[in-house]
Design an enzyme around this catalytic site. Structure first.
Site, PDB file in Angstrom:
ATOM      1  N   ASP A  67       0.833  -1.194   0.000  1.00  0.00           N
ATOM      2  CA  ASP A  67       0.000   0.000   0.000  1.00  0.00           C
ATOM      3  C   ASP A  67       0.873   1.252   0.000  1.00  0.00           C
ATOM      4  OD1 ASP A  67       0.940  -0.246   2.673  1.00  0.00           O
ATOM      5  OD2 ASP A  67      -0.937  -1.171   3.296  1.00  0.00           O
ATOM      6  N   ASP A 136      -8.543  -3.103  14.178  1.00  0.00           N
ATOM      7  CA  ASP A 136      -9.920  -3.310  13.729  1.00  0.00           C
ATOM      8  C   ASP A 136     -10.045  -4.447  12.720  1.00  0.00           C
ATOM      9  OD1 ASP A 136      -8.697  -2.171  11.558  1.00  0.00           O
ATOM     10  OD2 ASP A 136     -10.017  -0.416  11.429  1.00  0.00           O
ATOM     11  N   HIS A 138      -8.156  -4.829   9.911  1.00  0.00           N
ATOM     12  CA  HIS A 138      -7.847  -4.531   8.509  1.00  0.00           C
ATOM     13  C   HIS A 138      -6.520  -5.165   8.094  1.00  0.00           C
ATOM     14  CE1 HIS A 138      -5.566  -0.905  10.130  1.00  0.00           C
ATOM     15  NE2 HIS A 138      -4.713  -1.360   9.226  1.00  0.00           N
ATOM     16  N   GLU A 143     -10.006  -1.295   5.061  1.00  0.00           N
ATOM     17  CA  GLU A 143     -10.700  -1.032   6.312  1.00  0.00           C
ATOM     18  C   GLU A 143     -11.953  -1.907   6.423  1.00  0.00           C
ATOM     19  OE1 GLU A 143      -9.139   0.494   8.445  1.00  0.00           O
ATOM     20  OE2 GLU A 143      -8.412   2.484   7.893  1.00  0.00           O
TER      21      GLU A 143
END
Length: 260
Positions: A67, A136, A138, A143
């Site tokens: 990324d 979370d 991801h 996300e």
């Protein structure tokens, strides 16, 4: 999915580094997908130590990004291009021509995403993709509620992710709001996925990804769909796994020739 519980972060780094070294011995020009952040640093340090010791030749290896921030200049110290060059490419003694990543400064960001997806395919696909996991759930910058079939694209970061990444910047306001990330569908095309998680802060996310249902709410749960996915966790990150004892027993009984 194989789950391997190790004593600590350094042990996890050594285990994954040896798997990378074994891959490079079999496939010297392997395309290695790398993640950024503090979690994978023990992996890169252990692999670089093997290169310096002469136990593995990485001179033909290729490195690709997972990324990238949108809008940070390529030379910014916290652009992921800079991070990967500094923490992976240079320590392995590789040149910049061995590296590929998306262009976060492109005028047409969506075209840059499509081009990167195509470039990965043209390169023969990723042989091993190293992943981290967010608090979370991801992976990459996919996300919660990202499509499990998603391709490389632009994403808006959640407040939690921006807060988690603020430690790398002088102030939280400097953390970009947008990123380019390989999509979950793109990630799942790698031949081998290896997720490393360390620390108690990742225990909830690991348990949901490994033992929970496959759901867009927990993007890392998509690894359950992959034919060769390995999750390496330290004792703290494994603390909420219901089947922790089973995972320890199966790994202890694993034939040595099977590898990671």
């Amino acid at each position: 999915m194989e789950v391997v519980i190790v004593p600590d972060a350094m042990a996890g780094g050594e285990l994954i580094a040896e798997a990378l070294a074994a891959l490079l011995r079999r496939t010297p020009d392997a395309l290695l997908g790398v993640a950024t952040g503090s979690t994978p640093l023990p992996v890169y340090e252990a692999l670089a130590a093997r290169v310096r010791a002469g136990s593995v030749d990485a001179s033909r290896a290729r490195i690709c990004q997972l990324d990238e921030y949108v809008g940070l200049p390529a030379g910014h110290p916290e652009s992921y291009r800079s991070v990967v060059l500094r923490e992976v490419v240079e320590p392995l003694g590789l040149g910049a021509d061995s590296f590929m990543g998306p262009d976060g400064t492109a005028e047409d960001v969506q075209a840059a995403c499509t081009a990167y997806d195509a470039a990965l395919r043209a390169a023969g696909g990723v042989d091993l993709q190293l992943l981290g996991i967010g608090t979370d759930g991801h992976i990459g910058f996919n996300e919660p509620c990202s499509s499990l079939a998603s391709r490389t694209r632009i994403k808006t970061l959640t407040r939690q992710t921006r807060e988690d990444n603020a430690r790398f910047f002088d102030s939280p306001e400097e953390v970009p709001h947008h990123v380019i990330t390989q999509g979950i569908g793109t990630i799942l095309e790698a031949r081998h996925l290896v997720l490393l998680a360390t620390g108690a802060g990742k225990a909830d996310a690991v348990a949901r990804a490994v033992e929970g249902p496959v759901a867009a709410l927990v993007p890392a749960s998509a690894l359950q769909l992959h034919p060769h996915a390995t999750v390496v966790v330290d004792e703290a990150a494994a603390a909420k796994l219901t089947l922790a004892d089973y995972f320890r027993a199966t790994y202890a009984a694993k034939p040595h020739w099977q590898g990671l």
